[in-house]
Scaffold this motif. Structure first.
Motif, PDB file in Angstrom:
ATOM      1  N   ASN A  49       0.929  -1.735  -0.005  1.00  0.00           N
ATOM      2  CA  ASN A  49       0.392  -0.375   0.185  1.00  0.00           C
ATOM      3  C   ASN A  49       1.177   1.161   0.145  1.00  0.00           C
ATOM      4  O   ASN A  49       1.609   1.556   1.265  1.00  0.00           O
ATOM      5  N   THR A  51      -0.419   4.752  -0.461  1.00  0.00           N
ATOM      6  CA  THR A  51      -0.771   5.081   0.430  1.00  0.00           C
ATOM      7  C   THR A  51      -0.139   5.687   2.117  1.00  0.00           C
ATOM      8  O   THR A  51       0.218   6.676   2.666  1.00  0.00           O
ATOM      9  N   ARG A  52       0.357   4.352   2.355  1.00  0.00           N
ATOM     10  CA  ARG A  52       0.597   4.571   4.104  1.00  0.00           C
ATOM     11  C   ARG A  52       1.930   3.685   4.500  1.00  0.00           C
ATOM     12  O   ARG A  52       2.489   3.542   4.857  1.00  0.00           O
ATOM     13  N   ASP A 154      -4.825   3.571  -0.866  1.00  0.00           N
ATOM     14  CA  ASP A 154      -6.212   3.268  -0.130  1.00  0.00           C
ATOM     15  C   ASP A 154      -7.622   3.341  -0.783  1.00  0.00           C
ATOM     16  O   ASP A 154      -8.697   2.757  -0.486  1.00  0.00           O
ATOM     17  N   LYS A 157      -9.502   0.577  -2.232  1.00  0.00           N
ATOM     18  CA  LYS A 157     -10.306  -0.571  -1.284  1.00  0.00           C
ATOM     19  C   LYS A 157     -11.373  -0.876  -1.268  1.00  0.00           C
ATOM     20  O   LYS A 157     -12.378   0.780  -0.728  1.00  0.00           O
TER      21      LYS A 157
END
Length: 207
Positions: A49, A51-52, A154, A157
């Motif tokens: 991921n 994003t994070r 994100d 999802k």
């Protein structure tokens, strides 16, 4: 992860996934036999991921891992297991998102379905990068597993994940540093495909 209780061992019952055989062969003039199983091939996916900056894994109870954690002298051919002495947590593993190949579909399609079902991310097929294929369970099954890599964000999802039907799967996230610490333990409750996928990621995608 739901609480696990009343574990009972029985002889092999009818299975649609496992087919046991004995192979007889001659090697260097000596007659030999080998017991083996035929099982489905599978796919596994390393998910990152962006994003994070975390890797996405699944955690689940594996009966075979649990049974293998019980000392041989305490294994009964059948009967109830003392879960106070041998907690079910001993059978919980951390793995790559994965699934069996039980449909006549391209492997990328099956990998996409598994990511959605287990982890909740909707990943375009063209975002799946094939890592390679390798033999899994060489001593018993010799099935083929094909690994993929994908990056998600994100906003991709679309579901909670956790598997389908009778699956009970927890989705977990780990930073790269947490993964490095995890694989540095003396005892890692994860399959070799997990180690392969992580080492591939660290070597090829770490930056």
């Amino acid at each position: 992860m739901d609480k696990i209780s009343k574990i009972i061992i029985k002889p092999l019952e009818k299975s649609i996934y496992l087919k046991p055989y004995t192979m007889h062969f001659t090697q260097n003039g000596s007659k030999r036999t080998w017991d083996l199983l035929t099982v489905h091939d599978s796919v596994a996916i390393v998910i990152y991921n962006t994003t994070r900056n975390v890797l996405i894994f699944v955690k689940q109870f594996r009966p075979a891992v649990y049974y293998g954690s019980i000392p041989v002298e305490d294994r009964k051919g059948e009967g109830e297991v003392d879960i106070q002495k041998y907690p079910p947590e001993n059978g919980i593993t951390i793995e790559l998102c994965a699934g069996i190949v039980d449909k006549l579909l391209p492997l990328e399609e099956i990998a996409k379905e598994e990511i959605l079902e287990e982890c909740g991310y909707d990943v375009p097929i063209n975002k799946l990068e094939k890592i390679g294929s390798y033999c899994s369970g060489v001593g018993t099954s010799g099935s083929l597993q094909t690994a993929f890599y994908c990056e998600v964000r994100d906003e991709m999802k679309v579901a909670a994940g956790g598997g389908v039907e009778d699956e009970i799967i927890d989705v977990i996230e780990m930073t790269v540093d947490e993964v490095k610490k995890y694989i540095s333990q003396n005892h890692i409750r994860s399959p070799p495909s997990f180690m392969f996928g992580i080492l591939w990621f660290l070597y090829n995608k770490k930056e």
